[in-house]
Design a protein around this motif. Sequence first.
Motif, PDB file in Angstrom:
ATOM      1  N   PRO A  41      40.455  50.947  49.207  1.00 48.37           N
ATOM      2  CA  PRO A  41      39.662  51.988  49.880  1.00 48.37           C
ATOM      3  C   PRO A  41      39.587  53.262  49.046  1.00 48.37           C
ATOM      4  O   PRO A  41      40.599  53.771  48.581  1.00 48.37           O
ATOM      5  N   GLY A  42      38.380  53.746  48.835  1.00 45.03           N
ATOM      6  CA  GLY A  42      38.190  54.992  48.111  1.00 45.03           C
ATOM      7  C   GLY A  42      38.345  54.894  46.612  1.00 45.03           C
ATOM      8  O   GLY A  42      38.315  55.917  45.918  1.00 45.03           O
ATOM      9  N   LYS A  43      38.510  53.683  46.098  1.00 47.19           N
ATOM     10  CA  LYS A  43      38.703  53.510  44.650  1.00 47.19           C
ATOM     11  C   LYS A  43      37.676  52.548  44.099  1.00 47.19           C
ATOM     12  O   LYS A  43      37.018  51.818  44.830  1.00 47.19           O
ATOM     13  N   GLU A  44      37.574  52.533  42.776  1.00 51.48           N
ATOM     14  CA  GLU A  44      36.717  51.559  42.126  1.00 51.48           C
ATOM     15  C   GLU A  44      37.452  50.223  42.014  1.00 51.48           C
ATOM     16  O   GLU A  44      38.678  50.170  42.017  1.00 51.48           O
ATOM     17  N   ARG A  45      36.664  49.176  41.891  1.00 52.07           N
ATOM     18  CA  ARG A  45      37.265  47.845  41.700  1.00 52.07           C
ATOM     19  C   ARG A  45      38.088  47.854  40.426  1.00 52.07           C
ATOM     20  O   ARG A  45      37.662  48.393  39.400  1.00 52.07           O
ATOM     21  N   GLU A  46      39.284  47.260  40.469  1.00 56.28           N
ATOM     22  CA  GLU A  46      40.173  47.290  39.317  1.00 56.28           C
ATOM     23  C   GLU A  46      40.697  45.898  38.980  1.00 56.28           C
ATOM     24  O   GLU A  46      40.781  45.011  39.842  1.00 56.28           O
ATOM     25  N   PHE A  47      41.041  45.744  37.736  1.00 55.90           N
ATOM     26  CA  PHE A  47      41.629  44.507  37.221  1.00 55.90           C
ATOM     27  C   PHE A  47      43.034  44.325  37.772  1.00 55.90           C
ATOM     28  O   PHE A  47      43.811  45.278  37.846  1.00 55.90           O
ATOM     29  N   VAL A  48      43.366  43.099  38.139  1.00 54.05           N
ATOM     30  CA  VAL A  48      44.709  42.789  38.640  1.00 54.05           C
ATOM     31  C   VAL A  48      45.441  41.850  37.681  1.00 54.05           C
ATOM     32  O   VAL A  48      46.552  42.142  37.236  1.00 54.05           O
ATOM     33  N   ALA A  49      44.823  40.705  37.374  1.00 51.31           N
ATOM     34  CA  ALA A  49      45.477  39.710  36.525  1.00 51.31           C
ATOM     35  C   ALA A  49      44.436  38.760  35.976  1.00 51.31           C
ATOM     36  O   ALA A  49      43.403  38.521  36.611  1.00 51.31           O
ATOM     37  N   THR A  50      44.716  38.202  34.813  1.00 54.03           N
ATOM     38  CA  THR A  50      43.808  37.244  34.195  1.00 54.03           C
ATOM     39  C   THR A  50      44.601  36.106  33.578  1.00 54.03           C
ATOM     40  O   THR A  50      45.784  36.257  33.251  1.00 54.03           O
ATOM     41  N   ILE A  51      43.958  34.962  33.437  1.00 51.46           N
ATOM     42  CA  ILE A  51      44.603  33.778  32.889  1.00 51.46           C
ATOM     43  C   ILE A  51      43.598  33.052  32.007  1.00 51.46           C
ATOM     44  O   ILE A  51      42.410  32.952  32.360  1.00 51.46           O
ATOM     45  N   THR A  52      44.052  32.557  30.865  1.00 47.04           N
ATOM     46  CA  THR A  52      43.155  31.830  29.975  1.00 47.04           C
ATOM     47  C   THR A  52      42.771  30.483  30.572  1.00 47.04           C
ATOM     48  O   THR A  52      43.372  30.025  31.550  1.00 47.04           O
ATOM     49  N   ASN A  53      41.789  29.830  29.986  1.00 43.61           N
ATOM     50  CA  ASN A  53      41.272  28.594  30.573  1.00 43.61           C
ATOM     51  C   ASN A  53      42.312  27.483  30.616  1.00 43.61           C
ATOM     52  O   ASN A  53      42.294  26.645  31.523  1.00 43.61           O
ATOM     53  N   THR A  54      43.232  27.476  29.650  1.00 42.30           N
ATOM     54  CA  THR A  54      44.265  26.445  29.631  1.00 42.30           C
ATOM     55  C   THR A  54      45.566  26.915  30.260  1.00 42.30           C
ATOM     56  O   THR A  54      46.562  26.192  30.252  1.00 42.30           O
ATOM     57  N   ALA A  55      45.550  28.132  30.798  1.00 45.86           N
ATOM     58  CA  ALA A  55      46.745  28.729  31.411  1.00 45.86           C
ATOM     59  C   ALA A  55      47.844  29.011  30.381  1.00 45.86           C
ATOM     60  O   ALA A  55      49.010  29.180  30.754  1.00 45.86           O
ATOM     61  N   SER A  56      47.474  29.058  29.128  1.00 45.30           N
ATOM     62  CA  SER A  56      48.466  29.298  28.083  1.00 45.30           C
ATOM     63  C   SER A  56      48.880  30.756  28.010  1.00 45.30           C
ATOM     64  O   SER A  56      49.936  31.090  27.461  1.00 45.30           O
ATOM     65  N   SER A  57      48.054  31.637  28.565  1.00 48.38           N
ATOM     66  CA  SER A  57      48.352  33.065  28.493  1.00 48.38           C
ATOM     67  C   SER A  57      47.885  33.775  29.749  1.00 48.38           C
ATOM     68  O   SER A  57      46.840  33.417  30.323  1.00 48.38           O
ATOM     69  N   THR A  58      48.648  34.771  30.153  1.00 51.03           N
ATOM     70  CA  THR A  58      48.283  35.596  31.306  1.00 51.03           C
ATOM     71  C   THR A  58      48.431  37.064  30.952  1.00 51.03           C
ATOM     72  O   THR A  58      49.142  37.422  30.007  1.00 51.03           O
ATOM     73  N   LEU A  59      47.758  37.887  31.716  1.00 45.25           N
ATOM     74  CA  LEU A  59      47.818  39.325  31.511  1.00 45.25           C
ATOM     75  C   LEU A  59      47.779  39.991  32.874  1.00 45.25           C
ATOM     76  O   LEU A  59      46.976  39.581  33.728  1.00 45.25           O
ATOM     77  N   TYR A  60      48.606  41.012  33.064  1.00 45.10           N
ATOM     78  CA  TYR A  60      48.690  41.670  34.366  1.00 45.10           C
ATOM     79  C   TYR A  60      48.490  43.174  34.218  1.00 45.10           C
ATOM     80  O   TYR A  60      48.906  43.779  33.233  1.00 45.10           O
ATOM     81  N   ALA A  61      47.911  43.771  35.232  1.00 47.08           N
ATOM     82  CA  ALA A  61      47.864  45.219  35.311  1.00 47.08           C
ATOM     83  C   ALA A  61      49.278  45.730  35.544  1.00 47.08           C
ATOM     84  O   ALA A  61      50.085  45.070  36.219  1.00 47.08           O
ATOM     85  N   GLU A  62      49.571  46.894  35.008  1.00 48.44           N
ATOM     86  CA  GLU A  62      50.934  47.431  35.114  1.00 48.44           C
ATOM     87  C   GLU A  62      51.463  47.504  36.545  1.00 48.44           C
ATOM     88  O   GLU A  62      52.625  47.170  36.789  1.00 48.44           O
ATOM     89  N   PRO A  63      50.654  47.947  37.505  1.00 50.02           N
ATOM     90  CA  PRO A  63      51.191  48.086  38.872  1.00 50.02           C
ATOM     91  C   PRO A  63      51.666  46.781  39.514  1.00 50.02           C
ATOM     92  O   PRO A  63      52.435  46.815  40.483  1.00 50.02           O
ATOM     93  N   VAL A  64      51.206  45.633  39.008  1.00 56.36           N
ATOM     94  CA  VAL A  64      51.560  44.363  39.648  1.00 56.36           C
ATOM     95  C   VAL A  64      52.497  43.507  38.805  1.00 56.36           C
ATOM     96  O   VAL A  64      52.952  42.457  39.256  1.00 56.36           O
ATOM     97  N   LYS A  65      52.793  43.956  37.599  1.00 59.65           N
ATOM     98  CA  LYS A  65      53.680  43.183  36.723  1.00 59.65           C
ATOM     99  C   LYS A  65      55.027  42.932  37.388  1.00 59.65           C
ATOM    100  O   LYS A  65      55.620  43.833  37.969  1.00 59.65           O
TER     101      LYS A  65
END
Length: 118
Positions: A41-65
């Motif tokens: 609410p009241g914020k822009e859409r933000e990135f949370v987490a991403t995963i490569t197609n083979t699941a070999s790598s992931t990346l997280y936003a700092e607040p959810v790490k």
Amino acid sequence: QVQFAESGGGLVQPGGSLSLSCVASGFTFSNYAMTWHRLAPGKEREFVATITNTASSTLYAEPVKGRFTISRDNAKSTLYLQMNSLRLEDTGVYYCSAGFTTNYFSLWGQGTQVTVAS
């Protein structure tokens, strides 16, 4: 056509857990990295987490790490987000997209509402 169907949201107390799912269709799921985003609410859409197609790598936003875990099942064309130790500031609508931190198809599903409240 490309579609995303998010589910699993709900109301949870701080410290609780939720597991989100995103069923994708209309493209070859296993060829694409996938990403979770959220709109608070009241914020822009933000990135949370991403995963490569083979699941070999992931990346997280700092607040959810350390609290959230992204995963996928290519056989089911499904993306997951396990959310633990939820905080008030995790409240928002959660969306998935194809792409590595991006929204490759420039298309959003209906999202799933996560509300963290005591």
